[in-house]
Design a protein around this motif. Sequence first.
Motif, PDB file in Angstrom:
ATOM      1  N   PRO A 286       0.836  -1.205   0.000  1.00  0.00           N
ATOM      2  CA  PRO A 286       0.000   0.000   0.000  1.00  0.00           C
ATOM      3  C   PRO A 286       0.866   1.249   0.000  1.00  0.00           C
ATOM      4  O   PRO A 286       2.044   1.207   0.356  1.00  0.00           O
ATOM      5  CB  PRO A 286      -0.794  -0.131   1.297  1.00  0.00           C
ATOM      6  CG  PRO A 286       0.065  -0.982   2.177  1.00  0.00           C
ATOM      7  CD  PRO A 286       0.742  -1.962   1.264  1.00  0.00           C
ATOM      8  N   ALA A 287       0.282   2.348  -0.369  1.00  0.00           N
ATOM      9  CA  ALA A 287       1.001   3.618  -0.352  1.00  0.00           C
ATOM     10  C   ALA A 287       1.454   3.917   1.068  1.00  0.00           C
ATOM     11  O   ALA A 287       0.776   3.581   2.047  1.00  0.00           O
ATOM     12  CB  ALA A 287       0.097   4.725  -0.871  1.00  0.00           C
ATOM     13  N   TYR A 288       2.606   4.533   1.181  1.00  0.00           N
ATOM     14  CA  TYR A 288       3.135   4.876   2.487  1.00  0.00           C
ATOM     15  C   TYR A 288       2.492   6.170   2.960  1.00  0.00           C
ATOM     16  O   TYR A 288       2.462   7.170   2.238  1.00  0.00           O
ATOM     17  CB  TYR A 288       4.656   5.032   2.412  1.00  0.00           C
ATOM     18  CG  TYR A 288       5.262   5.531   3.700  1.00  0.00           C
ATOM     19  CD1 TYR A 288       5.352   4.708   4.817  1.00  0.00           C
ATOM     20  CD2 TYR A 288       5.736   6.839   3.809  1.00  0.00           C
ATOM     21  CE1 TYR A 288       5.888   5.157   6.010  1.00  0.00           C
ATOM     22  CE2 TYR A 288       6.290   7.305   4.995  1.00  0.00           C
ATOM     23  CZ  TYR A 288       6.352   6.455   6.089  1.00  0.00           C
ATOM     24  OH  TYR A 288       6.893   6.912   7.257  1.00  0.00           O
ATOM     25  N   LEU A 289       1.977   6.157   4.198  1.00  0.00           N
ATOM     26  CA  LEU A 289       1.298   7.323   4.751  1.00  0.00           C
ATOM     27  C   LEU A 289       2.124   7.940   5.867  1.00  0.00           C
ATOM     28  O   LEU A 289       2.532   7.241   6.812  1.00  0.00           O
ATOM     29  CB  LEU A 289      -0.083   6.925   5.280  1.00  0.00           C
ATOM     30  CG  LEU A 289      -1.040   6.289   4.269  1.00  0.00           C
ATOM     31  CD1 LEU A 289      -2.344   5.891   4.958  1.00  0.00           C
ATOM     32  CD2 LEU A 289      -1.310   7.241   3.119  1.00  0.00           C
ATOM     33  N   GLU A 290       2.374   9.236   5.763  1.00  0.00           N
ATOM     34  CA  GLU A 290       3.091   9.968   6.808  1.00  0.00           C
ATOM     35  C   GLU A 290       2.507  11.376   6.890  1.00  0.00           C
ATOM     36  O   GLU A 290       2.711  12.194   6.002  1.00  0.00           O
ATOM     37  CB  GLU A 290       4.588  10.016   6.479  1.00  0.00           C
ATOM     38  CG  GLU A 290       5.440  10.712   7.532  1.00  0.00           C
ATOM     39  CD  GLU A 290       6.904  10.731   7.125  1.00  0.00           C
ATOM     40  OE1 GLU A 290       7.507   9.634   7.038  1.00  0.00           O
ATOM     41  OE2 GLU A 290       7.447  11.833   6.865  1.00  0.00           O
ATOM     42  N   ASN A 291       1.754  11.615   7.940  1.00  0.00           N
ATOM     43  CA  ASN A 291       1.093  12.911   8.106  1.00  0.00           C
ATOM     44  C   ASN A 291       1.075  13.279   9.592  1.00  0.00           C
ATOM     45  O   ASN A 291       0.524  12.537  10.404  1.00  0.00           O
ATOM     46  CB  ASN A 291      -0.342  12.851   7.570  1.00  0.00           C
ATOM     47  CG  ASN A 291      -0.973  14.215   7.455  1.00  0.00           C
ATOM     48  OD1 ASN A 291      -0.518  15.192   8.037  1.00  0.00           O
ATOM     49  ND2 ASN A 291      -2.061  14.283   6.695  1.00  0.00           N
ATOM     50  N   PRO A 292       1.678  14.418   9.953  1.00  0.00           N
ATOM     51  CA  PRO A 292       2.398  15.329   9.068  1.00  0.00           C
ATOM     52  C   PRO A 292       3.730  14.745   8.598  1.00  0.00           C
ATOM     53  O   PRO A 292       4.293  13.865   9.254  1.00  0.00           O
ATOM     54  CB  PRO A 292       2.634  16.551   9.967  1.00  0.00           C
ATOM     55  CG  PRO A 292       2.713  15.979  11.343  1.00  0.00           C
ATOM     56  CD  PRO A 292       1.712  14.866  11.359  1.00  0.00           C
ATOM     57  N   ALA A 293       4.193  15.262   7.479  1.00  0.00           N
ATOM     58  CA  ALA A 293       5.469  14.813   6.941  1.00  0.00           C
ATOM     59  C   ALA A 293       6.603  15.229   7.874  1.00  0.00           C
ATOM     60  O   ALA A 293       6.526  16.258   8.552  1.00  0.00           O
ATOM     61  CB  ALA A 293       5.682  15.411   5.556  1.00  0.00           C
ATOM     62  N   LYS A 294       7.647  14.420   7.903  1.00  0.00           N
ATOM     63  CA  LYS A 294       8.843  14.735   8.666  1.00  0.00           C
ATOM     64  C   LYS A 294       9.934  15.213   7.711  1.00  0.00           C
ATOM     65  O   LYS A 294       9.971  14.817   6.543  1.00  0.00           O
ATOM     66  CB  LYS A 294       9.333  13.504   9.427  1.00  0.00           C
ATOM     67  CG  LYS A 294       8.315  12.875  10.378  1.00  0.00           C
ATOM     68  CD  LYS A 294       8.928  11.680  11.089  1.00  0.00           C
ATOM     69  CE  LYS A 294       7.914  10.948  11.955  1.00  0.00           C
ATOM     70  NZ  LYS A 294       6.985  10.135  11.155  1.00  0.00           N
ATOM     71  N   ALA A 295      10.837  16.040   8.218  1.00  0.00           N
ATOM     72  CA  ALA A 295      11.968  16.511   7.415  1.00  0.00           C
ATOM     73  C   ALA A 295      12.862  15.329   7.059  1.00  0.00           C
ATOM     74  O   ALA A 295      13.011  14.371   7.821  1.00  0.00           O
ATOM     75  CB  ALA A 295      12.766  17.560   8.180  1.00  0.00           C
ATOM     76  N   THR A 296      13.462  15.399   5.885  1.00  0.00           N
ATOM     77  CA  THR A 296      14.298  14.317   5.366  1.00  0.00           C
ATOM     78  C   THR A 296      15.745  14.478   5.842  1.00  0.00           C
ATOM     79  O   THR A 296      16.210  15.588   6.133  1.00  0.00           O
ATOM     80  CB  THR A 296      14.201  14.296   3.827  1.00  0.00           C
ATOM     81  OG1 THR A 296      12.859  13.922   3.474  1.00  0.00           O
ATOM     82  CG2 THR A 296      15.163  13.325   3.188  1.00  0.00           C
TER      83      THR A 296
END
Length: 576
Positions: A195-205
């Motif tokens: 499945p698509a990867y979900l990350e919310n809120p996004a974290k800095a790379t």
Amino acid sequence: MSNKISIYQVFTRLFGNQVKNPVFGGTIEENGSGKFSNFTPKALEAIKNLGMTHIWYTGVIEHATATGYEKDGITSSNPFIIKGRAGSPYAIRDYYDVNADMANNPAQRMKEFEQLIDRSHAAGLKAIIDFVPNHVARDYHSDQVVAGAADFGVGDNTAKAFDPQNNFYYIPGESFQRPKKLSPFGKDVPADDSPAYLENPAKATGNDCFTANPSVNDWYETVKLNYGMDYNNGMQKHFDPIPDTWKKMLHILKYWAGKNIDGFRCDMAEMVPVEFWQWAIAQVKNDFPEIIFIAEIYQPDQYQNYIEKGGFDYLYDKVGLYDILRALIEGKANASQISDAWMNLHGQDEHMLRFLENHDEQRIASRFFAGNPSKALPAWLITACIERGPVMTYFGQECGEKAEGASGFAGDDGRTTIFDYWQVPAHLKWYNDGKCDGGQLNADERNLLNHHRRILNFALSCPAVRNGQFYDLMYANYENEEMNTYKTYAFLRFTAEEQYLFVCSFDLQEESVKVRIPKHAFGEMRQVAIGDYLFEDIFVPGKSITADAQDTFNIGLLVELGEWDYKVFKMKKKED
């Protein structure tokens, strides 16, 4: 620091992996994986005999991969947030565990690692592992129950882009968007139906990329850790009270130090504030006084800071000697620039880790570098003997590994892949089905191995190299018409008891050079007798050269050099 060390860097997942015909972008079932058990007593003894004091087991700590061990509590990572099926060893998924790929019994993986450390020590080798402080895998989650440990991100205020006590940096109101690319496993190798990867809120790379949409060229598989630096407000420092990330990282360092390892190679140490290192290294060394810390660092203006304030024992000498030697081998620099490398260090030489290969750099024997690995032998002598700092070999280098062809996520770029399940052909010929005797090497490869072995063992056994003084002879030869300082480099190493002359040629043809040793050098070596000196070639028994020290104490020594050649002479006052 009185004793020189020699480090053998090995990419642990590839060592001893004997798959003959690996599949491009293949799974672990198709391509296999090296195991901790491949480091047998015989293998470790052979590594030590190459001239090694330490072994750096690269990629040991558990990182994100496409391979799962569900019955052992390890799930596979989403393929769209990893690089390659095997994954990057610098996308740490659990700081308190080891990579199960390298265990014969995944359920006993930590015990097998601990046994590896015991075997290393029994063989007379000290063990180094990676410490990755700047970033973790996007799906970091520790599945180990360790007293005093808490997961990263637990308790973070995710509504704030920055908080000194958060472990991560956030992009509130935005979801992470993975880079658009064909496949995480390599061109024409499709991903599974994850499945698509979900990350919310996004974290800095991890590479200081503060956006929800990192590019394919960013370290998109990682998340940057927060050490109390506010990147969006002029890099303001918030170190009081101590940030939570500092405390967790100190706990991790002490956990691994307690496993009887002997050192940490700290990945991208310069991306972590020096104040953290000052705070953490002092506490680790208080409990484990003999442990060493090596910093991967590329900013020369920060060297002194990370040594004197940060507490590091050694730093990478990449932006300096490595870059100059590589350019010289490729015909893009001249030998006199080697002098610049040590002069620009302002006395920090003994802290510099020298190398010609590592997992980030292209293989010497590849078509992207020298092609012919013998061209690097004079550079290797300099790397090993120029100062008292450590020298490092990357496994396969000593046998002329070329790193030919693409493997999957890693392309054909002259580097041995760190992302794919693969093999290392030259290493396998040395490994020789576990005999570790180089039995399958051809004559040229065996000759290269012998050169590496004799240089490293000389560097470790010779007191003048191990802890003696260094004297650069180039300044005395710039106006010497009998020595081409664009192609020839000469220096001395000495103690009060022994003196050695080193002459290295980076020329494509044989030559005769006359090296001048000035009066000042004799004074530094405490040699004052006028008369004949005997220069014994230490690598050619029975061969010596006589030269006369005149009343000005200037010796002009005539040396015959082959193409890409090196000579080492022991200097003695000739008895009447």
